[in-house]
Design an enzyme around this catalytic site. Structure first.
Site, short mmCIF file in Angstrom:
data_model
loop_
_atom_site.label_atom_id
_atom_site.label_comp_id
_atom_site.label_asym_id
_atom_site.label_seq_id
_atom_site.Cartn_x
_atom_site.Cartn_y
_atom_site.Cartn_z
CG HIS A 88 -0.46 0.23 2.52
ND1 HIS A 88 -0.18 -0.78 3.41
CD2 HIS A 88 -0.17 1.38 3.18
CE1 HIS A 88 0.25 -0.27 4.55
NE2 HIS A 88 0.28 1.05 4.43
CG ASP A 224 0.35 -4.14 2.76
OD1 ASP A 224 0.92 -3.62 1.78
OD2 ASP A 224 -0.40 -3.51 3.51
CB SER A 656 2.71 1.85 6.38
OG SER A 656 1.44 1.86 6.97
#
Length: 761
Positions: A88, A224, A656
């Protein structure tokens, strides 16, 4: 015998209790690990020293960590510039290279050699060279009782001077940021690389498996991750994109451990957490819980429903809005979870209890009463002054500017402002040139989608914002001309504005100049953007800024007082997108009565979720085949293919892509989310429920090797199957020495040039 066995088990439980029962709260500055955290981290299993994690005298873990783009973290995983981050985090780059014919979002992308790696203009990878406490220099000659606006002006002037001096004669950059509401200041010397190329990304069915359904949730089965490569010039220093650039050779890269991950294993997250507000007063939390979050949730839910409808109806729109939808959805769901968590923690009452303790402590001393006696009453006054203002601000940002046409029209508002304010001609010409770069905006824009968003969001704004805080032009137009019919309002605006298509803009721009803005000033999109902007500047921003400045000063006093009161507590500063270390343990949790979550998930669980009729849970056939054959290569653990695990590390947005590192300094996973029950940790930490969600390195390598067939990337990496000491690169470099050498070389070059000129003369 039984009694002895029971005693042994009890003793084992008691030994584990300090570890499993303690709170792993905190986002710690690497510079301060030695004095604040090293001992505790080592007691909990860390095999490294603080110097191994952060050092300016030798290579350390910090040399493998990068700020990826503007808001994620990445880590170096090879000596050839290979960078790992989240799917992402790389999503907008993957999307920018995608089209209906060449859909890398759906199908994935893998460069099978370096010539196939894709450049990404504007994408950066920034390393931290060193940190420095510059509090004394920043606050030099600034009186303690100076009004906040004046104080900030002097602080910024001091900061500018310090930053400039710190990097003069080098290619580095400097940034100084405040901590504890301006009580302390730290400087970061950085090195930024601008040639960052896409190497690989799994298909969305892996990289986004679970979609919005599973976002912020545990158990999780999302692969991810995405892979990039940092390139440098011939001197291994930052260079603009050029085909001849070479892969960057980092000072350190992380070895990747394939040792099985067990519950209670030590973990450390190293990255750039974005923003937390752990020291807010009860008044602020009440406003977030009752006013701000509910409004933003409702606006984004409305917008997401419209985007979803249009994306499902068209593959072109799906690709255009994929990154936008993901971005909007992310915090929409986060705020829902945050409010649930604040309610469950009874956060407002807990803060009020702390404030009562603070009041008792203050009142026990005349000196403390003189210094801190008005703190809480000031908070109350400031937040009362924001009644109606906060909601109006949220609606301006989320609803008015949530319409792409109005947001885009702000560029024309800026031009007219420059002209009316008689700005330098060069600034006006620059803005006119910027207006000509409209192709990028329209590449990911759909008129029909935005028009429906316009009608829905502006109707919400009209109904939910007090009329006294609304723009007069907007309100009277809606009431008098359109009788509250927002669909008709939208039809007319989008039919009449020249800002809705590249063709219309191309026709309009030659008629616009520094002396002729008539076409702009009669455009309905401009009129709306102007009305909302002027209204915000006149009715909302002044009160908001005044209250915010007052709260900054009050928060500074409050946190200073708390640090005096709670002398046995180690305080960490709120996250502000600077490099931090969080540490904890691999551990499952019990989010609610009767529910207990294990600490890891496997490919078997992914297959149990698989649903070919649901886009969030579709599985590529090749992954199904690998699962059926149990063809996991070297990456299985006890016959299972692990996917993700949870740990107690304190993380937030910006973490992230952060590496999750074991006790030996080896990569064991990539941080990509928090459990939904954890999202209130930006405001209040709960050791029983806060869990960060980590993509297991076993699964990352399995997808790269067995699924994608990109084994050439695996060969670049240092895969560790046994426990080893922290490996360092042979060419350990002192960054400070490097800066001195670079400055010295520049001085020599200048002297040589001068000598050459003298000889020529």
């Amino acid at each position: 015998m039984k009694k002895k066995t029971i005693l042994v088990r009890l003793l084992a439980l008691l030994l584990l209790a300090p570890l499993t029962g303690r709170a792993d709260e905190g986002m710690w500055l690497p510079l301060l690990l030695k004095q604040l955290n090293e001992s505790d981290m080592q007691k909990r299993g860390l095999k490294l020293s603080a110097e191994d994690i952060y050092s300016i005298n030798k290579t350390s873990l910090k040399d493998a960590i990068v700020l990826f783009g503007g808001g994620c973290t990445g880590e170096m995983i090879s000596g050839e510039g290979l960078l790992l981050t989240n799917h992402h985090c790389g999503y907008s780059q993957i999307q920018s290279h995608s089209s209906v014919k060449q859909d890398y979002l759906t199908n994935g992308f893998w460069a099978m050699n370096r010539s196939e790696e894709l450049p990404n203009p504007g994408l950066t990878a920034t390393f931290i060279v060193r940190m420095e406490d510059v509090t004394a220099q920043v606050l030099k000659d600034i009186p303690a009782n100076l009004p906040e606006a004046e104080r900030e002006k002097k602080v910024q002037a001091n900061i500018a001077g310090i930053e400039k001096t710190a990097v003069t004669g080098t290619h580095y950059k400097a940034q100084i940021k405040p901590y504890f509401y301006g009580t302390e200041y730290y400087m970061f010397i950085t090195e930024t690389f601008t040639d960052v190329r896409l190497v690989g990304a799994p298909p969305s069915a892996i990289g986004k498996f679970g979609g919005d359904t599973d976002n912020w949730m545990w158990p999780r089965h999302t692969g991810d991750f995405s892979v990039f490569r940092v390139y440098a010039g011939p001197d291994n220093k930052p260079a603009a994109y050029a085909a001849e650039n070479k892969p960057y050779k980092p000072k350190h890269f992380l070895p990747i451990s394939l040792k099985p991950i067990k519950e209670t294993d030590f973990t450390m997250v190293f990255g750039f957490p974005g923003r937390t507000t752990e020291y807010l007063p009860s008044y602020a939390i009440k406003e977030i819980y009752e006013v701000s979050n509910p409004a933003k949730i409702a606006i984004r839910e409305t917008k997401l429903n419209i985007l979803d409808k249009h994306m499902k109806a068209s593959d072109e729109v799906r690709i255009q809005y994929a990154a936008k939808y993901a971005s909007i959805s992310n915090y929409h769901k986060k705020w829902i979870g945050e409010n649930r968590g604040l309610k469950k923690l009874n956060a407002v009452a807990k803060k009020q209890e702390l404030e009562q303790q603070f009041t008792t402590w203050v009142n026990a001393s005349p000196e403390r009463k003189a210094k801190y006696g008005t703190v809480l009453s000031e908070f109350e006054k400031n937040y009362n002054s924001l009644n109606g203002i906060t909601l109006s601000r949220d609606y301006f940002i989320e609803a008015a500017l949530g319409v792409e046409l109005i947001s885009y029209a702000q560029n024309y508002v800026a031009l007219v402002d420059l002209i009316k304010n008689k700005a330098p001609q060069a600034d006006i010409e620059k803005q006119l040139k910027n207006l000509g770069n409209y192709a990028g905006f329209f590449k990911n824009y759909n008129l029909a989608t935005d028009k429906e968003v316009f009608a829905a969001l502006l109707e919400m704004y009209y109904k939910n914002v007090d009329s006294k805080f609304q723009p007069e032009y907007f309100r009277t137009t809606v009431e008098k001309k359109y009788k509250g019919n927002f669909k008709k309002f939208a039809e007319d605006v989008y039919a009449q504005s020249f800002m809705v298509s590249p063709e219309k803009i191309k026709t309009a721009l030659p008629k616009i100049s520094a002396t002729n803005t008539k076409l702009i000033e009669k455009d309905p999109a401009y009129l709306l953007a102007r009305a909302f902007t002027d209204n915000y500047r006149a009715k909302i921003m002044p009160t908001y800024v005044t209250a915010s400045d007052a709260n900054t000063l009050t928060n500074r006093l409050f946190v200073t007082g708390l640090r005096e009161m709670q002398t046995d507590k180690k305080f960490y500063p709120d996250a502000n997108s600077t490099l931090r270390v969080a540490y904890g343990q691999v551990m499952g949790y019990e989010p609610m009565d009767g529910v207990k979550y294990d600490y890891y998930t496997t490919l078997e669980g992914l297959m149990e979720k698989a649903d070919p009729t649901n886009v969030d849970f579709q599985v590529p056939q090749k992954l199904i085949d690998l699962y059926n054959a149990k063809d996991y290569g070297d990456y299985a653990v006890n016959g299972e293919m692990p996917i993700a695990f949870v740990a107690t590390n304190h993380t937030t947005g910006g973490n992230s892509g952060s590496p999750v590192i074991n006790a030996n300094g080896e990569l064991i996973g990539t941080n990509f989310d928090r459990a939904w029950e954890s999202t209130m940790s930006d405001i209040m930490y709960d050791p029983d429920r806060v869990r960060n969600i980590v993509l297991d390195a076993h699964y990352t390598l399995f997808i790269i090797d067995k699924f994608a067939g990109a084994g050439h990337l695996i060969k670049e990496m240092n895969i560790v199957r046994e426990v080893t000491p922290l490996p360092m690169l042979e060419n350990d470099v002192d960054p400070q020495s490097e800066m001195k050498i670079e400055k010295s070389e520049k001085k020599k070059n200048k002297k040589n040039k001068s000598k050459t000129k003298l000889k020529a003369a």
